[in-house]
Design a protein around this motif. Sequence first.
Motif, PDB file in Angstrom:
ATOM      1  N   MET A 270       5.920  11.423  -1.860  1.00 23.21           N
ATOM      2  CA  MET A 270       5.396  12.784  -1.928  1.00 23.21           C
ATOM      3  C   MET A 270       4.953  13.098  -3.346  1.00 23.21           C
ATOM      4  N   GLU A 271       3.710  13.528  -3.491  1.00 21.28           N
ATOM      5  CA  GLU A 271       3.229  13.904  -4.820  1.00 21.28           C
ATOM      6  C   GLU A 271       3.362  15.423  -4.940  1.00 21.28           C
ATOM      7  N   ASP A 272       4.589  15.856  -5.107  1.00 24.76           N
ATOM      8  CA  ASP A 272       4.900  17.286  -5.097  1.00 24.76           C
ATOM      9  C   ASP A 272       5.131  17.801  -6.517  1.00 24.76           C
TER      10      ASP A 272
ATOM     11  N   LEU B  84       0.846  -1.189   0.000  1.00 23.56           N
ATOM     12  CA  LEU B  84       0.000   0.000   0.000  1.00 23.56           C
ATOM     13  C   LEU B  84       0.875   1.230   0.000  1.00 23.56           C
ATOM     14  N   ARG B  85       0.240   2.360  -0.234  1.00 20.74           N
ATOM     15  CA  ARG B  85       1.040   3.590  -0.194  1.00 20.74           C
ATOM     16  C   ARG B  85       0.228   4.733   0.356  1.00 20.74           C
ATOM     17  N   PHE B  86       0.965   5.685   0.951  1.00 19.65           N
ATOM     18  CA  PHE B  86       0.382   6.954   1.377  1.00 19.65           C
ATOM     19  C   PHE B  86       1.159   8.013   0.610  1.00 19.65           C
ATOM     20  N   CYS B  87       0.430   8.827  -0.168  1.00 19.62           N
ATOM     21  CA  CYS B  87       1.148   9.708  -1.097  1.00 19.62           C
ATOM     22  C   CYS B  87       0.513  11.093  -1.143  1.00 19.62           C
ATOM     23  N   PRO B  88       0.632  11.844  -0.044  1.00 16.49           N
ATOM     24  CA  PRO B  88       0.011  13.169  -0.008  1.00 16.49           C
ATOM     25  C   PRO B  88       0.737  14.172  -0.888  1.00 16.49           C
TER      26      PRO B  88
ATOM     27  N   LEU C   7      -5.752   2.641  -1.203  1.00 19.63           N
ATOM     28  CA  LEU C   7      -6.819   3.145  -0.324  1.00 19.63           C
ATOM     29  C   LEU C   7      -6.697   4.655  -0.293  1.00 19.63           C
ATOM     30  N   ARG C   8      -7.765   5.324  -0.663  1.00 24.65           N
ATOM     31  CA  ARG C   8      -7.695   6.782  -0.706  1.00 24.65           C
ATOM     32  C   ARG C   8      -9.085   7.365  -0.548  1.00 24.65           C
ATOM     33  N   GLY C   9      -9.128   8.691  -0.410  1.00 19.13           N
ATOM     34  CA  GLY C   9     -10.398   9.355  -0.123  1.00 19.13           C
ATOM     35  C   GLY C   9     -11.379   9.235  -1.284  1.00 19.13           C
TER      36      GLY C   9
END
Length: 510
Positions: free
Chosen positions: A58-60, A22-26, A225-227
């Motif tokens: 990071m999605e920068d 999984l990933r978290f990529c704000p 998994l995302r909003g």
Amino acid sequence: MSDNTEKTEKIGKPTLPEHVRLRFCPSPTGIPHVGMIHTALYNWAEARHAGGTLIFRMEDTDSKRDTQESLDMIIEALHWMGIDWDEGIGKGPDEMYFQSKRADVYAKVAQQLLDAGYAYESYSTAEEIAARNKAAGRPETFGYDGYDRTLSEEEKEKFRAEGRKPALRLKMPDEDITWNDLVRGEITFKAGSVPDYVIVRPNGEALYTLTNPIDDAITEVNVVLRGEDLLPSTPRQIVLYRYLIELGIAKQTPLFGHLPYVMGEGNKKLSKRDPQSNLFLLRDQGFIREGLLNYLALLGWSFSATEDVFSMEQFTNAFDVRDVKSNPAHFDLKKAIAINAAHIRMLEPEDFLRRSVPYLFKDGAVSADNWDALTDREKTILIQSAPLVQTRVRLLSEVTNMVAPLLSIDEYIAPADDAKKQLKDDSAEVLDKAIAALSTLSDDEWKTDQIHELLSEELVEKAGYKPRNAFGPVRVAMSGHRVSPPLFESMEIIGKTISMARLANLRANL
Ligand code: GLU
């Protein structure tokens, strides 16, 4: 508690891969808000539950809105919350996990998509698209009409000669796009409802719609998994995945789970501007990480029918994203505070004190912002106070009011407004009697039980005051407040000299 420790089947929901990635990529824009941390938490919990891998990147890609400050705050927030990751920022080359450093990777894939005919050059401007829709009697919301799909080489040449630069658009197939969402079950977007979309801007900038699936593909993410705000982009990504698989860039299309919105007051989505959406403001208010994590975990998921206070270990053992409810979850500050109080009570007393010190320091009640730098007197008093205070506060910011009178060496504490009501006509008499009685105790006898016994005997039994009228003025003298930690324990901690002085001074000021 349901037994989810094994990969159980969930009726109608997909089976999770053997090893979940999984990933978290704000995107680093603005403060870490509750919705963002909620997403991070569920990804982390699923990874930990299944013994999988969590990637943090990071999605920068939006240089106008991205800031270093925001990036630092997101990292601080994850550290504070205890959300750790296995691959990603700080655990591998920055060129892998900061999209701003990956323009060449995206450009290369974009070229491959173009060469293979999955993407095409689009010269239409927004005005031209709107004008064509109007002329054809289509609503403005129709969006892009596929016009450039069939441009001939000459037509393209003509646009180029005019100095136009093309965007790249991905070709959407003329068919329904369906997936079985981990949270929402089967979702279908009808053929023709999603226009060909831009993946690279005319200036060469790759868009989120391209960069996000490419990075997921390269790092072999298999559960996204995302909003739910991102749900409209999912059919496009599914199509892009097909092409990436054809090109040998992706191994598979991930499973998608769209998490419920976190709502604020009324029926509005919790906005970044709501104070209770700001993670650091909640921390300033005195939430501890265990309490806040527990509460956030409950926004869309329940632990059991009867129990809503649990440890992080219990949470990760029990969590399965397929149990997440799809309806919006409401952030209820009162409930969050109640859960926080339960977690404060569960802390080891020393841990409770260490965590309280920064709040005490901020309020000017102690001399340093960390436990080790406190004076011996402060440490002794805090250790004595912990059992009185820990069960009575709901937030760490409430500790100051409780312990400040115990730490203070002031010989007079002016009654706060709430305490003034406690002072009645007979308060002077009560204080006189209390002073007379207590002055018979020696320093050695100045103990909780002795103070309690003596005051009960002299004021309640002999003088006949109701306990509330007898002890109320004494409490006000000690703390300046109507409510305080237990009175007699407090008097022992404050000590005889200062206690007697406070009684005399309140009496003199009545
Ligand atoms: N960078 C995206 C966002 O912050 C994440 C999108 C995703 O999780 O797919 O909204």
